[in-house]
Design a protein around this motif. Structure first.
Motif, PDB file in Angstrom:
ATOM      1  N   ILE A  82       0.814  -1.218   0.000  1.00 58.08           N
ATOM      2  CA  ILE A  82       0.000   0.000   0.000  1.00 58.08           C
ATOM      3  C   ILE A  82       0.854   1.277   0.000  1.00 58.08           C
ATOM      4  O   ILE A  82       0.466   2.285  -0.567  1.00 58.08           O
ATOM      5  N   GLY A  83       2.032   1.238   0.588  1.00 55.71           N
ATOM      6  CA  GLY A  83       2.894   2.413   0.630  1.00 55.71           C
ATOM      7  C   GLY A  83       3.429   2.827  -0.728  1.00 55.71           C
ATOM      8  O   GLY A  83       3.936   3.936  -0.892  1.00 55.71           O
ATOM      9  N   ALA A  84       3.291   1.959  -1.724  1.00 56.87           N
ATOM     10  CA  ALA A  84       3.731   2.290  -3.075  1.00 56.87           C
ATOM     11  C   ALA A  84       2.645   3.034  -3.849  1.00 56.87           C
ATOM     12  O   ALA A  84       2.886   3.496  -4.952  1.00 56.87           O
ATOM     13  N   THR A  85       1.457   3.156  -3.243  1.00 59.70           N
ATOM     14  CA  THR A  85       0.377   3.894  -3.897  1.00 59.70           C
ATOM     15  C   THR A  85       0.354   5.325  -3.358  1.00 59.70           C
ATOM     16  O   THR A  85       0.829   5.593  -2.253  1.00 59.70           O
ATOM     17  N   ARG A  86      -0.221   6.230  -4.127  1.00 61.65           N
ATOM     18  CA  ARG A  86      -0.288   7.633  -3.713  1.00 61.65           C
ATOM     19  C   ARG A  86      -1.043   7.782  -2.394  1.00 61.65           C
ATOM     20  O   ARG A  86      -0.572   8.433  -1.465  1.00 61.65           O
ATOM     21  N   ILE A  87      -2.212   7.178  -2.299  1.00 63.54           N
ATOM     22  CA  ILE A  87      -3.023   7.287  -1.082  1.00 63.54           C
ATOM     23  C   ILE A  87      -2.331   6.597   0.092  1.00 63.54           C
ATOM     24  O   ILE A  87      -2.275   7.137   1.194  1.00 63.54           O
ATOM     25  N   GLY A  88      -1.801   5.416  -0.147  1.00 63.12           N
ATOM     26  CA  GLY A  88      -1.131   4.681   0.927  1.00 63.12           C
ATOM     27  C   GLY A  88       0.071   5.417   1.492  1.00 63.12           C
ATOM     28  O   GLY A  88       0.283   5.470   2.704  1.00 63.12           O
ATOM     29  N   LYS A  89       0.854   5.996   0.605  1.00 63.89           N
ATOM     30  CA  LYS A  89       2.034   6.754   1.037  1.00 63.89           C
ATOM     31  C   LYS A  89       1.616   7.947   1.901  1.00 63.89           C
ATOM     32  O   LYS A  89       2.192   8.198   2.956  1.00 63.89           O
ATOM     33  N   ALA A  90       0.578   8.665   1.463  1.00 69.71           N
ATOM     34  CA  ALA A  90       0.081   9.820   2.223  1.00 69.71           C
ATOM     35  C   ALA A  90      -0.473   9.383   3.576  1.00 69.71           C
ATOM     36  O   ALA A  90      -0.246  10.051   4.592  1.00 69.71           O
TER      37      ALA A  90
END
Length: 132
Positions: A82-90
């Motif tokens: 999930i951290g590789a996605t825009r929302i997940g990182k945010a």
């Protein structure tokens, strides 16, 4: 044993897995025991607490109550990806900035549920956040 297969989003790439596991094996155990993706946690085992939440085709799903055969061929995102996605990182940055984590055990499930909500509703109301 049957075969099961799905795609997991990890490190900005979709990785396909072909597995030889019993078709009724819960997705949670395949992730943790077969694939070694231990970020998704076991909590209650009855799909109640949410610590096992993953995304199946973008929807938040409690993986302890989902058989591997029901997700065959589908795209699954775990906390590891999930951290590789825009929302997940945010979300991960906000989680740290707001000092949300306590013991951390259930945090992956919370982050996954929040990411699914934000993907569907970028500016959710308090009622939507609370699930009402």
């Amino acid at each position: 044993m049957g075969k099961g297969g799905f795609h997991d989003f990890h490190e900005r790439e979709w990785e396909k897995y072909d597995l030889a596991v019993s078709p009724d094996t819960p997705l949670l155990w395949v992730l943790r025991e077969t694939l070694g993706l231990t970020g998704t946690k076991y909590g209650c085992g009855i799909s109640g607490c949410g610590s096992c939440t993953v995304h199946v085709e973008g929807e938040a799903v409690r993986s302890c109550g989902v058989s591997i055969s029901s997700v065959e061929g589908k795209k699954i995102t775990t906390i590891e990806g999930i951290g590789a996605t825009r929302i997940g990182k945010a979300l991960q940055k906000a989680w740290i900035a707001e000092e949300v984590p306590q013991c951390g055990y259930c945090q992956p499930g919370f982050i996954m549920a929040a990411a699914a909500l934000l993907a569907q509703k970028p500016k959710p109301t308090d009622e939507q956040i609370d699930g009402r």
